[in-house]
Design a protein around this motif. Structure first.
Motif, PDB file in Angstrom:
ATOM      1  N   CYS A 263       1.085  -0.806   0.239  1.00 11.17           N
ATOM      2  CA  CYS A 263      -0.156  -0.221   0.096  1.00 11.17           C
ATOM      3  C   CYS A 263       1.077   1.040  -0.100  1.00 11.17           C
ATOM      4  O   CYS A 263       2.002   1.182   0.678  1.00 11.17           O
ATOM      5  CB  CYS A 263      -1.057   0.253   1.508  1.00 11.17           C
ATOM      6  SG  CYS A 263      -1.979  -1.293   0.906  1.00 11.17           S
ATOM      7  N   PRO A 264       0.787   2.120  -0.248  1.00 11.57           N
ATOM      8  CA  PRO A 264       1.344   3.431  -0.764  1.00 11.57           C
ATOM      9  C   PRO A 264       1.102   4.198   0.209  1.00 11.57           C
ATOM     10  O   PRO A 264      -0.075   4.379   1.047  1.00 11.57           O
ATOM     11  CB  PRO A 264       0.622   4.286  -2.143  1.00 11.57           C
ATOM     12  CG  PRO A 264      -0.856   3.839  -2.449  1.00 11.57           C
ATOM     13  CD  PRO A 264      -0.888   2.662  -1.574  1.00 11.57           C
ATOM     14  N   ASP A 265       2.482   4.749   1.099  1.00 16.25           N
ATOM     15  CA  ASP A 265       2.685   5.719   2.224  1.00 16.25           C
ATOM     16  C   ASP A 265       1.339   7.109   2.222  1.00 16.25           C
ATOM     17  O   ASP A 265       0.972   7.274   2.809  1.00 16.25           O
ATOM     18  CB  ASP A 265       3.274   6.533   2.209  1.00 16.25           C
ATOM     19  CG  ASP A 265       4.584   5.020   2.701  1.00 16.25           C
ATOM     20  OD1 ASP A 265       3.988   4.254   3.348  1.00 16.25           O
ATOM     21  OD2 ASP A 265       5.827   4.907   2.828  1.00 16.25           O
ATOM     22  N   VAL A 266       1.132   7.493   0.385  1.00 12.92           N
ATOM     23  CA  VAL A 266       0.307   8.778   0.362  1.00 12.92           C
ATOM     24  C   VAL A 266      -0.909   8.664   0.891  1.00 12.92           C
ATOM     25  O   VAL A 266      -1.800   9.753   1.597  1.00 12.92           O
ATOM     26  CB  VAL A 266       0.694   9.357  -0.648  1.00 12.92           C
ATOM     27  CG1 VAL A 266      -0.502   8.751  -1.573  1.00 12.92           C
ATOM     28  CG2 VAL A 266      -0.176  10.224  -0.797  1.00 12.92           C
ATOM     29  N   ILE A 267      -1.820   7.353   0.801  1.00 15.86           N
ATOM     30  CA  ILE A 267      -2.947   7.571   1.602  1.00 15.86           C
ATOM     31  C   ILE A 267      -3.293   7.157   3.042  1.00 15.86           C
ATOM     32  O   ILE A 267      -4.552   7.134   3.754  1.00 15.86           O
ATOM     33  CB  ILE A 267      -3.633   6.021   1.381  1.00 15.86           C
ATOM     34  CG1 ILE A 267      -3.315   4.540   1.518  1.00 15.86           C
ATOM     35  CG2 ILE A 267      -3.793   5.611  -0.259  1.00 15.86           C
ATOM     36  CD1 ILE A 267      -3.602   3.374   1.562  1.00 15.86           C
ATOM     37  N   TYR A 268      -1.822   7.360   3.731  1.00 15.61           N
ATOM     38  CA  TYR A 268      -2.139   7.000   5.448  1.00 15.61           C
ATOM     39  C   TYR A 268      -1.917   8.536   5.621  1.00 15.61           C
ATOM     40  O   TYR A 268      -1.350   9.500   5.857  1.00 15.61           O
ATOM     41  CB  TYR A 268      -0.817   6.395   6.098  1.00 15.61           C
ATOM     42  CG  TYR A 268      -1.320   5.087   5.734  1.00 15.61           C
ATOM     43  CD1 TYR A 268      -2.794   4.498   5.658  1.00 15.61           C
ATOM     44  CD2 TYR A 268       0.011   4.298   4.857  1.00 15.61           C
ATOM     45  CE1 TYR A 268      -2.192   2.612   5.441  1.00 15.61           C
ATOM     46  CE2 TYR A 268       0.277   3.164   4.210  1.00 15.61           C
ATOM     47  CZ  TYR A 268      -1.108   2.553   4.879  1.00 15.61           C
ATOM     48  OH  TYR A 268      -0.965   0.886   3.707  1.00 15.61           O
ATOM     49  N   GLU A 269      -3.323   9.190   5.209  1.00 16.61           N
ATOM     50  CA  GLU A 269      -3.713  10.844   6.406  1.00 16.61           C
ATOM     51  C   GLU A 269      -4.557  11.042   7.669  1.00 16.61           C
ATOM     52  O   GLU A 269      -5.624  10.570   7.677  1.00 16.61           O
ATOM     53  CB  GLU A 269      -4.500  11.241   5.338  1.00 16.61           C
ATOM     54  CG  GLU A 269      -3.513  11.590   3.893  1.00 16.61           C
ATOM     55  CD  GLU A 269      -2.526  12.767   4.328  1.00 16.61           C
ATOM     56  OE1 GLU A 269      -2.159  13.369   5.082  1.00 16.61           O
ATOM     57  OE2 GLU A 269      -1.451  12.703   3.389  1.00 16.61           O
ATOM     58  N   PRO A 270      -4.244  11.177   8.329  1.00 18.37           N
ATOM     59  CA  PRO A 270      -2.901  11.832   8.707  1.00 18.37           C
ATOM     60  C   PRO A 270      -2.079  10.882   8.723  1.00 18.37           C
ATOM     61  O   PRO A 270      -2.115   9.249  10.020  1.00 18.37           O
ATOM     62  CB  PRO A 270      -2.877  12.718  10.026  1.00 18.37           C
ATOM     63  CG  PRO A 270      -4.391  11.823  10.483  1.00 18.37           C
ATOM     64  CD  PRO A 270      -5.316  11.954  10.138  1.00 18.37           C
ATOM     65  N   ASN A 271       0.047  10.397   8.515  1.00 22.00           N
ATOM     66  CA  ASN A 271       0.351  10.148   8.749  1.00 22.00           C
ATOM     67  C   ASN A 271       0.633   9.611  10.284  1.00 22.00           C
ATOM     68  O   ASN A 271       1.225   8.551  10.799  1.00 22.00           O
ATOM     69  CB  ASN A 271       1.505  10.052   8.145  1.00 22.00           C
ATOM     70  CG  ASN A 271       1.577  10.023   6.678  1.00 22.00           C
ATOM     71  OD1 ASN A 271       1.370   8.924   6.081  1.00 22.00           O
ATOM     72  ND2 ASN A 271       1.391  11.586   5.882  1.00 22.00           N
ATOM     73  N   ALA A 272       1.286   9.783  11.203  1.00 23.49           N
ATOM     74  CA  ALA A 272       1.634  10.369  12.170  1.00 23.49           C
ATOM     75  C   ALA A 272       0.423   9.652  13.240  1.00 23.49           C
ATOM     76  O   ALA A 272      -0.655   9.747  13.620  1.00 23.49           O
ATOM     77  CB  ALA A 272       1.547  11.905  12.827  1.00 23.49           C
ATOM     78  N   PHE A 273       0.979   8.469  13.755  1.00 23.97           N
ATOM     79  CA  PHE A 273       0.458   8.045  14.727  1.00 23.97           C
ATOM     80  C   PHE A 273       1.309   6.946  15.705  1.00 23.97           C
ATOM     81  O   PHE A 273       1.894   6.283  15.675  1.00 23.97           O
ATOM     82  CB  PHE A 273      -0.837   6.415  14.848  1.00 23.97           C
ATOM     83  CG  PHE A 273      -0.870   6.094  16.204  1.00 23.97           C
ATOM     84  CD1 PHE A 273      -1.691   6.734  16.290  1.00 23.97           C
ATOM     85  CD2 PHE A 273      -1.470   4.262  15.484  1.00 23.97           C
ATOM     86  CE1 PHE A 273      -2.249   5.831  18.057  1.00 23.97           C
ATOM     87  CE2 PHE A 273      -1.903   4.028  16.601  1.00 23.97           C
ATOM     88  CZ  PHE A 273      -2.675   4.693  17.752  1.00 23.97           C
ATOM     89  N   ASP A 274       1.728   7.448  17.020  1.00 25.37           N
ATOM     90  CA  ASP A 274       2.721   6.879  18.301  1.00 25.37           C
ATOM     91  C   ASP A 274       1.209   5.981  18.878  1.00 25.37           C
ATOM     92  O   ASP A 274       1.149   6.973  19.873  1.00 25.37           O
ATOM     93  CB  ASP A 274       3.321   8.275  18.680  1.00 25.37           C
ATOM     94  CG  ASP A 274       4.953   7.561  19.114  1.00 25.37           C
ATOM     95  OD1 ASP A 274       4.718   6.273  19.615  1.00 25.37           O
ATOM     96  OD2 ASP A 274       5.741   8.546  19.910  1.00 25.37           O
ATOM     97  N   ALA A 275       1.609   5.157  18.766  1.00 24.79           N
ATOM     98  CA  ALA A 275       0.976   4.219  19.838  1.00 24.79           C
ATOM     99  C   ALA A 275       2.048   4.639  21.292  1.00 24.79           C
ATOM    100  O   ALA A 275       1.228   3.608  21.778  1.00 24.79           O
ATOM    101  CB  ALA A 275       1.140   2.635  19.145  1.00 24.79           C
ATOM    102  N   SER A 276       2.737   4.445  21.327  1.00 27.66           N
ATOM    103  CA  SER A 276       3.571   4.906  22.305  1.00 27.66           C
ATOM    104  C   SER A 276       3.498   5.440  23.398  1.00 27.66           C
ATOM    105  O   SER A 276       3.378   5.646  24.718  1.00 27.66           O
ATOM    106  CB  SER A 276       5.646   4.625  22.778  1.00 27.66           C
ATOM    107  OG  SER A 276       5.906   5.852  21.576  1.00 27.66           O
ATOM    108  N   THR A 277       2.363   6.755  22.858  1.00 27.83           N
ATOM    109  CA  THR A 277       1.749   7.291  23.744  1.00 27.83           C
ATOM    110  C   THR A 277       0.645   6.949  24.210  1.00 27.83           C
ATOM    111  O   THR A 277      -0.101   6.873  23.115  1.00 27.83           O
ATOM    112  CB  THR A 277       2.212   8.610  22.446  1.00 27.83           C
ATOM    113  OG1 THR A 277       2.922   9.063  22.338  1.00 27.83           O
ATOM    114  CG2 THR A 277       0.957   9.991  23.485  1.00 27.83           C
TER     115      THR A 277
END
Length: 254
Positions: free
Chosen positions: A170-184
């Motif tokens: 899957c292309p990275d461009v579809i992941y909006e928003p990109n940032a998800f920090d599961a460690s937070t």
């Protein structure tokens, strides 16, 4: 249920036939953000994926041609009309005249990252979505129990049976928003005051809209600010810096 532990990035691992009217099975993802300014539990919804073509059935969002296909996304909100903590919500997509039922009927353990649900089973009317945080881990650890649950719940036959989503290459461009920090930790547990502020309205990228802002640019779309944001539905490969275009009583800035 814990709505805070439900936020963040999800990957669709199963769908059923009726969902094809609204979504494509390739690279389908969802990003949920907590709407802290809402009176009752509510989350922002950003569904994205990959269509075979802009005119494909289910390519109902904002199609944009990219290498490998057509990226699409659609925004909305899923909210409750009372303070109960069950998983029954009303799902309203921007530009869609009628809200639909969004029922979270099964949840995995809260062991992903710093305390997020590992998987979720979402049903509504005839629809079915199975969401996972980590696709490989889901199939290794949880798929058998979910399949048993779906059979017992009547998801069988040509129309209703679960069908596997494609999540490969899957292309990275579809992941909006990109940032998800599961460690937070989920928002309710975060130390950051902004993340727990009851006065914060969040945009589709999870950022707080400045207090008193009436017209807001989220880096891609222009939004009217209320309890939830009413935004245009442009697709942006690389979002810009967000800013308030006009505060209450001001004329909009360019």
């Amino acid at each position: 249920m814990d709505f805070d532990a439900y936020t963040g990035r999800w990957y669709n691992v199963y769908y059923n036939y009726p969902t094809l009217a609204f979504s494509q099975p390739d690279c389908a993802t969802a990003y949920y953000g907590k709407i802290t300014s809402a009176e009752f539990p509510a989350i922002s919804v950003n569904n994205s994926g990959l269509c075979s073509s802009p005119n494909a059935i289910g390519c109902t969002g904002n199609p944009s041609t990219i290498d490998g296909g057509t990226a699409t996304y659609i925004l909305g909100t899923a909210s409750k009309d009372d303070a109960s903590t069950d998983g029954d919500l009303n799902l309203q997509f921007t530009g869609v005249p009628r809200a639909s039922v969004y029922s979270i009927i099964k949840l995995g353990p809260k062991t992903y990252g710093a305390g997020y649900y590992e998987y979720a089973v979402v049903g509504g009317e005839l629809f079915l979505y199975v969401l996972a945080r980590d696709v490989d881990a889901y199939f290794e650890k949880y798929d058998d129990e979910v399949q048993d649950f779906l059979k017992d719940s009547g998801y069988k036959g040509f129309l209703l049976k679960p069908r596997k989503n494609n999540q490969d290459n899957c292309p990275d461009v579809i992941y909006e928003p990109n940032a998800f920090d599961a460690s937070t930790p989920p928002p309710v547990l975060a130390a950051d005051q902004e993340a727990t502020s009851s006065s914060c309205t969040r945009d589709a990228y999870g950022k707080c809209v400045p207090a008193g802002c009436a017209s807001y640019f989220d880096g891609c779309n222009t939004c009217n600010v209320g309890a939830v944001l009413g935004c245009t539905m442009m697709y942006c490969d690389k979002p810009q810096e967000p800013k308030c275009l006009a505060y209450i009583g001001e004329t909009e800035k360019n």
